[in-house]
Enzyme design. Structure first.
Site, mmCIF file in Angstrom:
data_model
loop_
_atom_site.group_PDB
_atom_site.id
_atom_site.type_symbol
_atom_site.label_atom_id
_atom_site.label_comp_id
_atom_site.label_asym_id
_atom_site.label_seq_id
_atom_site.Cartn_x
_atom_site.Cartn_y
_atom_site.Cartn_z
ATOM 1 N N CYS A 185 -2.275 7.293 2.857
ATOM 2 C CA CYS A 185 -2.364 5.963 2.242
ATOM 3 C C CYS A 185 -3.482 5.099 2.811
ATOM 4 C CB CYS A 185 -1.021 5.270 2.365
ATOM 5 S SG CYS A 185 0.262 6.298 1.641
ATOM 6 N N HIS A 224 -0.733 -3.817 4.266
ATOM 7 C CA HIS A 224 -0.346 -2.622 3.510
ATOM 8 C C HIS A 224 0.997 -2.918 2.822
ATOM 9 C CE1 HIS A 224 -0.582 1.517 2.422
ATOM 10 N NE2 HIS A 224 0.467 1.892 3.113
ATOM 11 N N HIS A 234 2.810 1.095 -5.123
ATOM 12 C CA HIS A 234 2.000 1.808 -4.138
ATOM 13 C C HIS A 234 1.162 2.848 -4.880
ATOM 14 C CE1 HIS A 234 0.326 3.448 -0.703
ATOM 15 N NE2 HIS A 234 1.388 3.597 0.081
#
Lengths: 209, 379
Positions: free
Chosen positions: B143, B274, B308
């Site tokens: 990620c 994040h 996400h």
């Protein structure tokens, strides 16, 4: 820049052999990967049960770096954030991706899913060797010594890294290879300067041996 | 050392097909997350940020959906600049976690499928559409891929290796990804609630985004030029699928990023965190920002708007960060009611004006990786 950076060790796993600094560390021709990996593990005389949970890509990366660092303690020489890792490969985690996907059709396996990212191999190295510096994972069709050398140099020159584990490993459909080397700044042993020519030479030389 | 500027950009997401459309939608509090019933992705209805059918483009036949997402985003970004990919001074960087993984089926993988899934060949296919001359670079680092790809471009350009970089982050939501995160019990049954007390997991999303960077200041996008700062990545050395318990490693990356950019915490306008909305990730981030002396700096996660988007996240969220920096605004953290982390952070709750010119973008991911970078607006 670049004159004080040296390759202080290297390892290659390929064709049933494990070569360490150009001498044979372990050999087992024509073995199944799982047998070959388990026997290298035994030859290393270590106790690290997590090894047996890893997927095959992580296993070959782990073993290569275990051999590379068998005579060096990064923990003793450097702070955790002073070591970095540059890792690249060709097939990403495809071998495990396929295994995970097959499991998912019946019951998705979380134990396999966590290995469906190639950088997890870096994560395993960081846990094992206490490495907290900058790391990165790239995908190339073939080993690219020029890029690999440039990125490691960049980390060493601008990112506070003093030692860098750099290399290439692939595992797909039972075929595998690994090639890793350690680059250090201010090393006493400057016999192998860190540059793409030397990296290419080592990558090919060890293989022909 | 060369300075690096943003020349052009694009976001392809359920919120729009340009960065401007996406930015306006986010500013208006809209989300791409909706309840879907697509049995090819999951048996039961689920929340996700999914792209509807993609617009056609010239010669689009023969490309996979993932490749079309990338090509669309790059094409739109290229239309706003004179930078071209068929130029020896331009490098193409692809950030993705799973690329064409949706090509996996229950049949054995043919050599053709394997080659199509291999990320380096996917990148070459996309690059060839634009007649790119240089070999593309691929980052697949969970990620943090998107932030790391921008950082790679910045370093290549700063060192003079190329004059321009086209950085594309993309991931497609597939059954592979959906079933995997479900198997880890990481997906919420509601739209994700980053940093909230009742957060209980991620919402998955998909999208593609492109940042075209250049060292040629005359090509920098107007009205307000954006400079790409330096950044740092670290590893937790703790767990392959769980974050650090202390946040020390992300905290170190953030503190080093400020140091490299010669910035004090008080100069940072806001943090685009994040913020995946898993219990442990957001907890870790809160400790990290507090340890880096950023407890008072407004913070948000954009996951409530985009879900996400994995390999696209770092690029999509960087662009929203940059557009709000240009707009001198700090955006709120979506789906947020109650403080739910133990570290001290300043969760942004409304659109507010800012007079500061720097913003921090961070990312963390599987494999214990963290990355952070600074963007600045130049008057």
């Amino acid at each position: 820049m670049g004159t004080d950076k040296a390759i202080s060790g290297y390892v290659q796993i390929k064709g049933g052999r494990v070569m360490y600094n150009n001498s044979l560390f372990f050999e087992m021709p024509d073995a199944e990967p799982v047998v070959f990996f388990n026997d290298i593990y035994k030859a290393l005389n270590i106790n690290y049960p997590k090894f047996f949970k890893m997927d095959n890509l992580c296993k070959v990366v782990f073993l290569a770096v275990e051999v590379l660092l068998k005579d060096v303690s990064l923990r003793d020489k450097y702070k955790p954030e002073e070591t970095g890792i540059v890792f690249s490969n060709a097939n990403s985690s495809l071998d495990t991706d396929i295994r995970y996907f097959q499991s998912s059709l019946e019951a998705p396996s979380p134990a396999l899913f966590v290995y469906t990212l190639p950088n997890v191999a870096i994560g395993e190295l960081c846990i094992r060797h206490g490495i907290k510096g900058e790391t990165a994972c790239f995908v190339f069709d073939i080993f690219d010594a020029l890029f690999q050398a440039w990125y490691a140099d960049t980390l060493l020159e601008t990112c506070g890294i003093k030692a860098c584990i750099s290399g290439w490993a692939d595992f797909y459909d039972g075929k595998f290879e690994a090639f890793f080397y350690l680059v250090e700044t201010g090393s006493d042993n400057l016999s192998i300067k860190h540059n793409s020519e030397n990296i290419d030479k080592l990558y090919n030389q060890v293989w022909k041996n | 050392m060369n300075r690096v500027f943003l020349a052009s950009d694009n976001i392809v997401s359920p919120l729009g097909l340009s960065t401007a459309d996406n930015y306006i939608a986010v500013k208006e509090g809209k989300t791409g997350i909706a309840l879907h019933h697509k049995t090819e992705l999951w048996g039961d209805p689920f929340y996700a940020s999914l792209l509807a059918s993609l617009p056609a483009f010239e010669n689009h036949a023969g490309y996979t959906r993932f490749e079309r997402m990338c090509i669309l985003s790059i094409q739109n970004a290229l239309s706003g600049t004179s930078v071209r990919l068929d130029d020896k001074d331009t490098v193409f960087i692809l950030s993705t976690t799973k690329g064409n993984i949706s090509l996996l089926t229950d049949k054995p993988v043919s050599p053709q499928t394997r080659s199509r899934i291999a990320l380096h060949s996917t990148a070459k296919t996309v690059a060839a559409y634009f007649n790119a001359v240089n070999m593309p670079l691929v980052i697949s680092n969970a990620c943090i891929s998107g932030v790391l790809a921008v950082l790679l471009a910045k370093r290549l350009l700063k060192a003079g290796k190329y004059k321009h970089a086209v950085v594309t982050g993309a991931d497609e939501l597939s059954y592979f990804i959906m079933s995997g995160f479900r198997s880890l019990h990481a997906v919420s049954n509601e739209p994700c609630k980053p940093f909230d007390k009742k957060r209980d997991g991620i919402t998955l999303g998909e999208g593609a985004a492109t940042m075209i960077l250049t060292t040629d200041e005359s090509l920098a996008a107007c009205p307000q030029k954006i400079a790409i700062g330096d950044g740092v990545s670290t590893n937790d050395a703790n767990h392959i699928s769980g974050p650090s318990r202390t946040g020390a490693e992300l905290g170190f990356a953030v503190a080093e990023t400020l140091k490299q950019n010669h910035l004090q915490p008080a100069q940072i306008s806001f943090i685009s965190a994040h913020g995946t909305a898993t219990v442990y990730n957001d907890e870790m981030e809160s400790k990290a920002f507090e340890s880096a002396q950023l407890a008072d700096v407004p913070l948000h996660s954009l996951k409530g708007h985009f879900g996400h988007t994995l390999g696209a996240a770092g690029v999509i969220e960087s662009l929203i960060t940059i557009y709000s920096l240009r707009d001198a605004l700090v955006l709120p953290n979506m789906n947020y009611d109650e403080y739910g982390v133990s570290g001290k952070v300043n969760i942004s709750r409304s659109v507010t004006k800012t007079g500061k010119h720097y913003a921090l973008k961070t990312a963390s991911g599987f494999g214990g990786c963290n990355a952070s970078i600074v963007y600045s607006s130049i008057n």
